[in-house]
Design a protein around this motif. Structure first.
Motif, PDB file in Angstrom:
ATOM      1  N   LYS A  89       0.703  -1.178  -0.043  1.00 19.12           N
ATOM      2  CA  LYS A  89      -0.055  -0.061   0.007  1.00 19.12           C
ATOM      3  C   LYS A  89       0.692   1.313   0.113  1.00 19.12           C
ATOM      4  N   LEU A  90       0.988   1.745  -1.049  1.00 19.05           N
ATOM      5  CA  LEU A  90       2.198   2.727  -1.335  1.00 19.05           C
ATOM      6  C   LEU A  90       1.558   4.075  -1.636  1.00 19.05           C
ATOM      7  N   GLU A  91       1.697   5.113  -0.890  1.00 19.52           N
ATOM      8  CA  GLU A  91       1.398   6.493  -0.745  1.00 19.52           C
ATOM      9  C   GLU A  91       2.050   7.079  -2.246  1.00 19.52           C
ATOM     10  N   ASP A  92       3.256   6.697  -2.360  1.00 17.54           N
ATOM     11  CA  ASP A  92       4.052   7.385  -3.536  1.00 17.54           C
ATOM     12  C   ASP A  92       4.916   6.239  -4.450  1.00 17.54           C
TER      13      ASP A  92
ATOM     14  N   GLU B 264       8.911   6.759  -5.226  1.00 15.76           N
ATOM     15  CA  GLU B 264       9.609   6.683  -4.129  1.00 15.76           C
ATOM     16  C   GLU B 264       9.835   5.314  -3.559  1.00 15.76           C
ATOM     17  N   PHE B 265       8.690   4.637  -3.577  1.00 10.09           N
ATOM     18  CA  PHE B 265       8.829   3.257  -3.142  1.00 10.09           C
ATOM     19  C   PHE B 265       9.724   2.374  -4.074  1.00 10.09           C
TER      20      PHE B 265
END
Lengths: 324, 324
Positions: free
Chosen positions: B270-273, B276-277
């Motif tokens: 679950k990635l907000e960006d 960047e991940f």
């Protein structure tokens, strides 16, 4: 390379039988023999051999999977077998892993063998997740939750109490805590905030229920630090609903990358039968150990040292085509 | 071994900047230089160097992370850089991975370098999960779901339509299908059953909304096979709510072990960006590539070839103590 990898099983309890079933599901693995201290008492699809005679099998087994107990069997069996065979085990006493590793490493190097220790799902798959997630997200917080599932150690501790005929203990993640963590919070958690312990007890006739319940809830190391619930049930209800060995849990990591964005990774297992799943993990890792040993690798290793492609029956070319 | 691993970044878009932030968060990595085709236009914490001058940096960079596009840059840059540097990339055109692997492998072997291709999260972490889970559970069924998240390719396809000023496309797993799979069902799924596609479109003034909606929903390869929803919004709403790059998804495998017990494993992100991940994954794998190259490994490899312990800044001894 041989068409089939010849597997030996040492110890024929729940885990040994789980490995046997996993080997039967894998076309490239074959069960060569089961080694046990009580050969007269067990039946297997493969020859059952007294464990003292394992030396006769050094040329007939590619990887020996050690299925004994981490407290009672592996501290002795691990190094002993590592001197004679490639081995895979599920040594799960986390605090003693470094010392066990050293002893198995010396024995395996001495015999020119490769020995994978502490495989299974925790330690094992959950170790992989902890290392993978925390390596990608430096400074992140990682939690391990277990359950809902049967803890053998806790069940045995309850069964030993006076007045208890039969018992099982389920470890259950605290739902509100799980929700907080999944939402991205990263609190410090006490054992009590993380897991519930739920016991189902079949009492002996006339036993003092209150005394049993108190003895359970105050048991240091096992229950005193947790919210524990005790249910008294009949032998019939126990037989109908509580003889399975489900388990599972999850490793979850929440961290922030440079721009302050929250990133979360989770590995989750939901297992209807713990020993059969663990046996399946050990069988897949036996395949990897066989291959790495053929490439010249010796000594002790953990799941962290093994590329995941080595677990698959497919070739690297096939994997790149279908799975990457 | 050097105290810091010297990283170079080739290409300074969203992914390149994500790698830069990940390197800054890792005490054992340092950014030596950023290589770009437009050096006058970008600012970085490290020296910005025209990409043609990369040859001057052969002794100053331990691992070059290639952050260009899989369609336009990597087919040429991958082999080119692999001949001169250890490299890590995120080549993500699944069908072309075998051919790309061969070309990078030849170049890397020629230069005595190690090149990791197709890292990131899919391909990358999800590839690890697919191989790990299906190796443990032979005959099991594995699904990959993406989202909720922004698909760059689909967003670009919508933006190219006449009358569209700005647009974003979210890929969303179909909730009812996810529920069925998590409950242990193993159906064959069409694309439509697996994912929804939701578009937010800022139209040009006076544009024909119906024509845009029809053009999107009937677009072959991108939308025609899916349940697609189109929302028309203002430029202000777009700027306020739709400029982020969240993503994620999960790989889930359900299988049965010998006794007929259902076993399920899932890796979820679950990635907000997303950039960047992905950059953080590439940075961790750069550490692994550096170490494996020092051990003598050369040629091309994928995440399936790399033991996960190599990703961690900690030593194997520390990992066994704290993480196994």
């Amino acid at each position: 390379m041989r068409k089939s990898i010849r597997i030996g099983i040492v110890g024929y309890g729940n885990l040994g039988r789980g490995v046997e079933k996993a080997v039967a599901q894998s076309p490239d693995l074959e069960l060569a023999a089961v080694f046990t201290r009580r050969p007269g008492q067990i039946q297997s699809s493969a020859p059952v051999v007294p464990v003292e005679e394992c030396g006769d099998y050094r040329d007939k087994i590619d990887v020996m999977i050690l299925c004994g107990s981490s407290s009672n069997d592996l501290p002795e069996q691990g190094p002993l077998f590592a001197g004679q065979f490639n081995t895979v085990d599920s040594f799960d006493l986390h605090a003693r892993i470094p010392e066990y590793f050293e002893r198995v490493d010396a024995a395996a190097e001495g015999g020119g063998n490769l020995s994978l220790i502490s495989s299974g799902w925790d330690p094992g798959l959950f170790s992989l997740a902890r290392v993978l997630f925390s390596s990608i997200l430096p400074g992140a917080k990682t939690y391990t939750f277990w359950g809902k599932g049967v803890s053998q150690g806790h069940s045995v501790a309850v069964r030993r109490l006076p007045g208890v005929r039969q018992a099982v203990q389920y470890t259950v993640p605290v739902p509100e805590t799980v929700e907080r963590i999944r939402q991205g919070e990263t609190p410090d958690l006490t054992p009590r905030e993380q897991h519930l312990r739920i016991c189902y007890v079949v009492p002996e006739p006339g036993a003092d229920h209150t005394a049993i319940e108190t003895a359970i809830k105050t048991m240091p190391g096992y229950f005193a630090d947790y919210e524990t619930t005790v249910h008294f049930i009949t032998e019939e209800e126990f037989a109908a609903n509580h003889t399975g060995m489900p388990h599972g849990g999850f490793v979850i990591t929440t961290g922030s990358t440079g721009g302050g964005y929250r990133q979360q990774a989770e590995l989750r297992l939901k297992l209807e039968d713990n020993p059969e799943f663990t046996g399946s993990v050990l069988a897949a890792y036996a395949r990897a150990v066989y291959r790495l040993h053929r490439e010249g690798k010796t000594g002790a290793c953990t799941v962290l040292d093994i590329p995941l492609g080595y677990l698959a029956p497919e070739s690297p070319v096939e994997l790149r085509k279908k799975m990457v």
